[in-house]
Design a protein around this motif. Structure first.
Motif, PDB file in Angstrom:
ATOM      1  N   PRO A 131      16.807  12.830  62.746  1.00 17.31           N
ATOM      2  CA  PRO A 131      17.581  12.825  61.501  1.00 17.31           C
ATOM      3  C   PRO A 131      17.309  13.958  60.522  1.00 17.31           C
ATOM      4  O   PRO A 131      18.191  14.291  59.734  1.00 17.31           O
ATOM      5  N   TYR A 135      19.258  18.783  59.778  1.00 12.69           N
ATOM      6  CA  TYR A 135      19.921  18.598  58.473  1.00 12.69           C
ATOM      7  C   TYR A 135      19.377  19.587  57.445  1.00 12.69           C
ATOM      8  O   TYR A 135      20.146  20.267  56.749  1.00 12.69           O
ATOM      9  N   GLY A 164      20.983   6.660  68.237  1.00 14.07           N
ATOM     10  CA  GLY A 164      20.990   6.820  66.797  1.00 14.07           C
ATOM     11  C   GLY A 164      22.310   6.389  66.195  1.00 14.07           C
ATOM     12  O   GLY A 164      23.354   6.386  66.869  1.00 14.07           O
ATOM     13  N   LYS A 166      24.573   6.946  62.494  1.00  8.55           N
ATOM     14  CA  LYS A 166      24.658   7.712  61.257  1.00  8.55           C
ATOM     15  C   LYS A 166      26.021   7.507  60.625  1.00  8.55           C
ATOM     16  O   LYS A 166      26.961   7.008  61.266  1.00  8.55           O
ATOM     17  N   LYS A 168      28.497   7.977  56.581  1.00  7.39           N
ATOM     18  CA  LYS A 168      28.598   8.194  55.139  1.00  7.39           C
ATOM     19  C   LYS A 168      29.260   6.982  54.511  1.00  7.39           C
ATOM     20  O   LYS A 168      30.231   6.445  55.042  1.00  7.39           O
ATOM     21  N   TYR A 176      23.422   8.431  55.810  1.00  4.86           N
ATOM     22  CA  TYR A 176      22.249   7.858  56.464  1.00  4.86           C
ATOM     23  C   TYR A 176      22.235   8.246  57.927  1.00  4.86           C
ATOM     24  O   TYR A 176      23.260   8.593  58.517  1.00  4.86           O
ATOM     25  N   TRP A 177      21.042   8.197  58.517  1.00  3.42           N
ATOM     26  CA  TRP A 177      20.866   8.459  59.947  1.00  3.42           C
ATOM     27  C   TRP A 177      19.572   7.778  60.381  1.00  3.42           C
ATOM     28  O   TRP A 177      18.495   8.044  59.837  1.00  3.42           O
ATOM     29  N   THR A 179      17.309   6.494  64.006  1.00  2.42           N
ATOM     30  CA  THR A 179      17.215   6.652  65.454  1.00  2.42           C
ATOM     31  C   THR A 179      16.054   5.824  66.006  1.00  2.42           C
ATOM     32  O   THR A 179      15.062   5.574  65.314  1.00  2.42           O
ATOM     33  N   SER A 199      14.235   8.017  60.335  1.00  2.40           N
ATOM     34  CA  SER A 199      15.371   7.742  59.462  1.00  2.40           C
ATOM     35  C   SER A 199      15.452   8.747  58.317  1.00  2.40           C
ATOM     36  O   SER A 199      14.460   9.373  57.940  1.00  2.40           O
ATOM     37  N   ARG A 200      16.656   8.883  57.813  1.00  2.00           N
ATOM     38  CA  ARG A 200      16.910   9.697  56.612  1.00  2.00           C
ATOM     39  C   ARG A 200      18.034   9.048  55.816  1.00  2.00           C
ATOM     40  O   ARG A 200      19.061   8.651  56.384  1.00  2.00           O
TER      41      ARG A 200
END
Length: 362
Positions: A131, A135, A164, A166, A168, A176-177, A179, A199-200
């Motif tokens: 993630p 990016y 994963g 992800k 918006k 978000y993302w 895995t 995660s992010r």
């Protein structure tokens, strides 16, 4: 016979027209299906000097010449507007045992991507980006010159095998993302006895402002169960926060990382970074980055009494030039210095580089 002639004609037309496509070459199939080919290459020419002082004795090494940083070849096939697959190969000057060559080709990405619920929920299955790193590279825009902090300090891998999700949310206000991956990174796709989670979460409160939070936890592919005996290495726990602001012509950012990586490197590290770039006109720009890591080793999950804290500081600055679209050169300087090397007071390592770094893509 006519079909063969048409095929030859199509291939010939593709060969002569391919360079006209920007950002990759697209070959269309029936309906909305298409194949898109693209490539990216990093090449630099530098003069480097490294000084290492241990037990009061200093040794120096120097290198100069050209280096292949990366060479990517990517194929993306779009089944329709919702589903696609990607394969990317990577070439780097990394020695592999027994191959007898310093330039090796390996797999970077191989995944299926599909929209399960529009842009709010997309799935990836296979060898895909983790993630965070890719990016941040998209915001940093100068990966050919320097990796981002979590990649440079080896806290994370840019890709891994797993699944994963992800998307918006809230009209693009939140991204978000998450895995679930094997944990060994794209260089080691084998299974172990544990799953890592990464995660992010990103917030975009106003145009140009990004606020990003990341969290990784797992065994980094080190947990095993063999002959009825389990190994239970302590987990990695990595937290990261990043704030950036910018437009098409500039961006500045700040990162803070706390990485208790007991799984593979036995370190407890805190890292801070400031970075930025700006276009100043006529194809020219400026770029800079400052990073500092302070770390301890861990024994049985604890820091040994009286251990010296190792400190590593990186500084880089450069002037970039884009002579045409998809081509960038940067005249730059990099200094990388570590004090209390291997946690020994008085031991120091310092490397400086000056040269030209380049990136070109299609």
């Amino acid at each position: 016979m006519k079909a063969i002639i048409k095929s030859i004609a199509a291939i010939a037309m593709f060969a002569f027209t391919a360079p006209a496509f920007a950002g990759g070459v697209s070959v269309y199939d029936n309906g909305e299906s298409k194949l898109k080919l693209s490539g990216k290459v990093f090449v630099d020419v530098t003069n480097s000097k490294s000084d290492t002082t241990t037990a009061g004795v200093t040794s120096t090494t120097k290198t100069q010449g050209f280096n292949l940083g990366r060479a990517y070849l990517t194929g993306k096939y779009y089944f329709n507007s919702d589903w696609m697959m990607r394969i990317t190969t990577d070439v780097a000057t990394e020695t592999a045992a027994g191959l007898g060559k310093t330039t090796n080709v390996y797999l970077k990405y191989a995944y299926l991507e599909g929209k399960l619920y529009g842009k709010a929920l997309e799935m990836r299955l296979g060898v895909s980006h983790n993630p965070w790193i890719d990016y941040e590279q998209g915001l940093w825009k100068h990966r050919y010159f320097s990796k981002v902090s979590s990649d440079e300090f080896k806290y994370d891998d840019s890709a891994d095998i797993g699944i994963g999700f992800k998307g918006k949310l809230a009209d693009g206000l939140i991204g978000y993302w998450v895995t679930a991956v094997n944990g060994g990174g794209y260089g080691n796709l084998t299974k172990s006895n544990g799953i890592d989670y990464k995660s992010r979460v990103s917030i975009y409160p106003i145009e140009g402002l990004t606020i990003d939070l990341g969290y990784n936890t797992g065994y980094r592919g080190k947990k095993t169960f063999v002959a009825n005996v389990a190994t239970n290495p302590l987990k990695q726990s990595m937290y990261q926060i990043m704030v950036t602001y910018g437009t098409h012509d500039f961006r500045i950012g700040a990162n803070y990382i706390s990485n208790k990586d007991k799984a593979s490197k036995n370190i407890d590290a805190k890292t801070a970074a400031l970075w930025g770039w700006a276009n100043v006109g006529n194809g020219f720009g400026v770029v800079g980055r400052y990073e500092q890591e302070k770390s301890n080793t861990l024994v049985a999950g604890a820091i040994p009494a009286g251990q010296a804290k190792q400190k590593r500081t990186r500084f880089l600055a450069g002037v970039s030039y884009d002579p045409t679209k998809h081509v960038t050169f940067t005249l730059g300087y990099i200094q990388d210095k570590t004090t209390a090397l291997a946690h020994v007071v008085g031991d120091i390592a310092k490397t400086t580089q000056i040269g030209v770094w380049s990136q070109y893509t299609y």
